[in-house]
Design a protein around this motif. Structure first.
Motif, mmCIF file in Angstrom:
data_model
loop_
_atom_site.group_PDB
_atom_site.id
_atom_site.type_symbol
_atom_site.label_atom_id
_atom_site.label_comp_id
_atom_site.label_asym_id
_atom_site.label_seq_id
_atom_site.Cartn_x
_atom_site.Cartn_y
_atom_site.Cartn_z
ATOM 1 N N ALA A 161 142.755 -18.417 38.862
ATOM 2 C CA ALA A 161 141.479 -17.924 39.402
ATOM 3 C C ALA A 161 140.399 -18.022 38.338
ATOM 4 O O ALA A 161 139.860 -17.005 37.892
ATOM 5 C CB ALA A 161 141.625 -16.485 39.897
ATOM 6 N N PRO A 162 140.062 -19.222 37.877
ATOM 7 C CA PRO A 162 139.013 -19.368 36.866
ATOM 8 C C PRO A 162 137.635 -19.189 37.495
ATOM 9 O O PRO A 162 137.485 -19.268 38.726
ATOM 10 C CB PRO A 162 139.206 -20.803 36.376
ATOM 11 C CG PRO A 162 139.728 -21.511 37.576
ATOM 12 C CD PRO A 162 140.600 -20.518 38.303
ATOM 13 N N PRO A 163 136.601 -18.923 36.689
ATOM 14 C CA PRO A 163 135.250 -18.828 37.243
ATOM 15 C C PRO A 163 134.781 -20.182 37.750
ATOM 16 O O PRO A 163 135.309 -21.237 37.376
ATOM 17 C CB PRO A 163 134.423 -18.356 36.040
ATOM 18 C CG PRO A 163 135.189 -18.798 34.849
ATOM 19 C CD PRO A 163 136.632 -18.698 35.249
ATOM 20 N N GLY A 164 133.768 -20.163 38.582
ATOM 21 C CA GLY A 164 133.246 -21.389 39.150
ATOM 22 C C GLY A 164 132.526 -22.242 38.119
ATOM 23 O O GLY A 164 132.254 -21.822 36.992
ATOM 24 N N ALA A 165 132.190 -23.460 38.545
ATOM 25 C CA ALA A 165 131.495 -24.382 37.645
ATOM 26 C C ALA A 165 130.118 -23.858 37.256
ATOM 27 O O ALA A 165 129.648 -24.094 36.142
ATOM 28 C CB ALA A 165 131.374 -25.755 38.304
ATOM 29 N N ASP A 166 129.455 -23.128 38.162
ATOM 30 C CA ASP A 166 128.129 -22.591 37.836
ATOM 31 C C ASP A 166 128.212 -21.543 36.737
ATOM 32 O O ASP A 166 127.358 -21.492 35.843
ATOM 33 C CB ASP A 166 127.483 -21.999 39.091
ATOM 34 C CG ASP A 166 128.385 -20.983 39.780
ATOM 35 O OD1 ASP A 166 129.592 -20.948 39.456
ATOM 36 O OD2 ASP A 166 127.881 -20.225 40.641
ATOM 37 N N ALA A 167 129.264 -20.715 36.748
ATOM 38 C CA ALA A 167 129.428 -19.705 35.698
ATOM 39 C C ALA A 167 129.737 -20.352 34.354
ATOM 40 O O ALA A 167 129.214 -19.940 33.311
ATOM 41 C CB ALA A 167 130.535 -18.721 36.079
ATOM 42 N N LEU A 168 130.583 -21.384 34.358
ATOM 43 C CA LEU A 168 130.899 -22.083 33.117
ATOM 44 C C LEU A 168 129.671 -22.782 32.556
ATOM 45 O O LEU A 168 129.408 -22.746 31.350
ATOM 46 C CB LEU A 168 132.023 -23.093 33.360
ATOM 47 C CG LEU A 168 133.380 -22.523 33.759
ATOM 48 C CD1 LEU A 168 134.362 -23.645 34.023
ATOM 49 C CD2 LEU A 168 133.916 -21.598 32.676
ATOM 50 N N LEU A 169 128.894 -23.426 33.432
ATOM 51 C CA LEU A 169 127.685 -24.110 32.981
ATOM 52 C C LEU A 169 126.657 -23.124 32.462
ATOM 53 O O LEU A 169 125.998 -23.368 31.450
ATOM 54 C CB LEU A 169 127.104 -24.939 34.132
ATOM 55 C CG LEU A 169 125.849 -25.754 33.810
ATOM 56 C CD1 LEU A 169 126.134 -26.752 32.696
ATOM 57 C CD2 LEU A 169 125.342 -26.483 35.050
ATOM 58 N N SER A 170 126.522 -21.984 33.133
ATOM 59 C CA SER A 170 125.590 -20.959 32.670
ATOM 60 C C SER A 170 125.987 -20.422 31.301
ATOM 61 O O SER A 170 125.139 -20.210 30.423
ATOM 62 C CB SER A 170 125.535 -19.818 33.687
ATOM 63 O OG SER A 170 124.724 -18.766 33.218
ATOM 64 N N ASN A 171 127.299 -20.223 31.101
ATOM 65 C CA ASN A 171 127.769 -19.739 29.806
ATOM 66 C C ASN A 171 127.522 -20.763 28.716
ATOM 67 O O ASN A 171 127.124 -20.421 27.596
ATOM 68 C CB ASN A 171 129.265 -19.419 29.901
ATOM 69 C CG ASN A 171 129.746 -18.527 28.773
ATOM 70 O OD1 ASN A 171 129.777 -18.930 27.627
ATOM 71 N ND2 ASN A 171 130.125 -17.311 29.125
ATOM 72 N N LEU A 172 127.740 -22.040 29.023
ATOM 73 C CA LEU A 172 127.510 -23.095 28.042
ATOM 74 C C LEU A 172 126.028 -23.202 27.683
ATOM 75 O O LEU A 172 125.667 -23.319 26.503
ATOM 76 C CB LEU A 172 128.025 -24.427 28.599
ATOM 77 C CG LEU A 172 127.828 -25.655 27.713
ATOM 78 C CD1 LEU A 172 128.545 -25.485 26.384
ATOM 79 C CD2 LEU A 172 128.311 -26.916 28.421
ATOM 80 N N LEU A 173 125.160 -23.136 28.684
ATOM 81 C CA LEU A 173 123.724 -23.208 28.414
ATOM 82 C C LEU A 173 123.242 -22.007 27.611
ATOM 83 O O LEU A 173 122.390 -22.138 26.732
ATOM 84 C CB LEU A 173 122.956 -23.314 29.731
ATOM 85 C CG LEU A 173 123.132 -24.618 30.523
ATOM 86 C CD1 LEU A 173 122.376 -24.559 31.832
ATOM 87 C CD2 LEU A 173 122.678 -25.812 29.690
ATOM 88 N N GLN A 174 123.784 -20.829 27.907
ATOM 89 C CA GLN A 174 123.417 -19.635 27.141
ATOM 90 C C GLN A 174 123.843 -19.765 25.677
ATOM 91 O O GLN A 174 123.096 -19.405 24.773
ATOM 92 C CB GLN A 174 124.056 -18.402 27.774
ATOM 93 C CG GLN A 174 123.707 -17.091 27.062
ATOM 94 C CD GLN A 174 124.359 -15.893 27.720
ATOM 95 O OE1 GLN A 174 125.020 -16.026 28.751
ATOM 96 N NE2 GLN A 174 124.190 -14.726 27.132
ATOM 97 N N THR A 175 125.043 -20.307 25.450
ATOM 98 C CA THR A 175 125.510 -20.497 24.077
ATOM 99 C C THR A 175 124.669 -21.542 23.357
ATOM 100 O O THR A 175 124.325 -21.379 22.181
ATOM 101 C CB THR A 175 126.981 -20.915 24.071
ATOM 102 O OG1 THR A 175 127.749 -19.937 24.772
ATOM 103 C CG2 THR A 175 127.511 -21.029 22.652
ATOM 104 N N LEU A 176 124.317 -22.626 24.043
ATOM 105 C CA LEU A 176 123.470 -23.647 23.431
ATOM 106 C C LEU A 176 122.091 -23.092 23.088
ATOM 107 O O LEU A 176 121.529 -23.406 22.031
ATOM 108 C CB LEU A 176 123.338 -24.849 24.368
ATOM 109 C CG LEU A 176 124.585 -25.719 24.551
ATOM 110 C CD1 LEU A 176 124.343 -26.791 25.595
ATOM 111 C CD2 LEU A 176 125.001 -26.335 23.228
#
Length: 253
Positions: A161-176
Motif C-alpha cells: 500500500a505505497p502512496p500514490g505517484a502524486d504524493a511521491l512527486l510532491s515529496n520529491l519536489l519539496q525536497t528539491l
C-alpha cells in the motif's frame, strides 16, 4: 523448501530490496570508492539486523500474495528504497552544486579536482567539501538516522500500500525546493564576495587600462576566497548538517 520457510525468505528479499535500494544512492556508501561486495554485505547485515522488527508484517503480506504479486512487490520495494536514497542524495548534490558555484566565484573553476565521492572529476573545492560532509555525517551518526528513516517508512508506506505517484512527486519536489534553498544559503556569502571583487576589478581596469587587472589579481582573489571560506567553514558545515538532520528526523516520508 517448505511454504513457511519460502514465505520468510521472500519477506527477507523484500526487506533487502528497500534497504539495498536506499544504500544504492545513500551518501557515503554509494561512493564508487567503496567496493561493491562491501556495500552488498552492509545491506545484508542491516537487513538481518532489522528483520525481527519488520519481517512479521512482511510475512503476513507475502503469505497471501500470488507469484505475479510477489514480483510486483519486489519491484515496488526496490523503487521505494531508491527514492529514499535519492532524496537523501539531493542534499549532497546541493552541497556539491554550492561548492562548484563557490569555485567559480573565487577563481578555482579551471582547476580539476580528484574524484573521491563521485565518479566524475569536479572542482577541488567540491571534492574537499563533499568528502568532509560525508565524514561529518558519519561522525554525527546521521547514517543511523537514515536507517531509522527507512525503518519508519514502513509505517507510512506499508508493504502493498505505497502512496500514490502524486504524493511521491510532491515529496520529491519539496525536497528539491529545500535543497535548492540550502545551496543558495551556502553559496550566498561567496556570491556577494564575487560580485564585490569583480565590481572592484572592473572599476580598477577602467582607471588603469594598460594593466590586466584580472590576471594580476587572480592570486589575491583566490586567497581572499580561501580566507572567507576559512572564516565561515564551521557555520557552513553546521548549516548543512542541521538541514540534513532536520529532514531525516522531521521530514522525509
Amino acid at each position: 523448501m517448505t511454504e513457511p520457510f519460502q514465505t520468510q525468505l521472500l519477506g527477507l528479499v523484500l526487506l533487502f530490496c528497500r534497504i539495498g535500494g536506499c544504500l544504492l544512492l545513500a551518501p557515503g556508501l554509494s561512493s564508487p570508492r567503496v567496493p561493491v561486495h562491501v556495500r552488498l554485505f552492509v545491506a545484508l547485515g542491516i537487513t538481518a539486523a532489522v528483520s525481527p522488527m519488520i519481517l512479521p508484517g512482511l510475512v503476513r503480506e507475502m503469505g497471501t500474495a500470488s507469484p505475479d504479486r510477489q514480483i510486483w512487490l519486489i519491484m515496488q520495494e526496490t523503487v521505494i528504497g531508491v527514492l529514499l536514497g535519492l532524496l537523501a542524495r539531493c542534499f549532497f548534490m546541493a552541497l556539491q552544486f554550492a561548492a562548484t558555484a563557490i569555485s567559480n566565484f573565487i577563481g578555482l573553476s579551471g582547476i580539476p579536482g580528484i574524484p573521491l565521492e563521485e565518479a566524475d572529476t569536479g572542482s577541488p573545492l567540491a571534492t574537499l567539501v563533499s568528502t568532509a560532509a560525508v565524514t561529518l555525517i558519519f561522525a554525527m551518526g546521521l547514517h543511523i538516522e537514515l536507517l531509522r528513516a527507512v525503518i519508519d517508512s514502513y509505517a507510512v508506506m506499508p508493504l502493498g500500500a505505497p502512496p500514490g505517484a502524486d504524493a511521491l512527486l510532491s515529496n520529491l519536489l519539496q525536497t528539491l525546493n529545500e535543497t535548492w534553498l540550502l545551496a543558495l544559503r551556502l553559496s550566498g556569502p561567496f556570491l556577494l564576495y564575487g560580485v564585490i571583487v569583480n565590481f572592484a576589478l572592473g572599476m580598477g581596469n577602467r582607471f588603469a587600462q594598460q594593466i590586466s587587472m584580472y590576471h594580476a589579481t587572480t592570486g589575491a582573489v583566490m586567497l581572499g576566497g580561501f580566507l572567507l571560506f576559512y572564516l565561515v567553514w564551521v557555520d557552513w558545515a553546521m548549516i548543512f548538517a542541521g538541514a540534513y538532520r532536520t529532514w531525516l528526523v522531521e521530514g522525509g516520508f
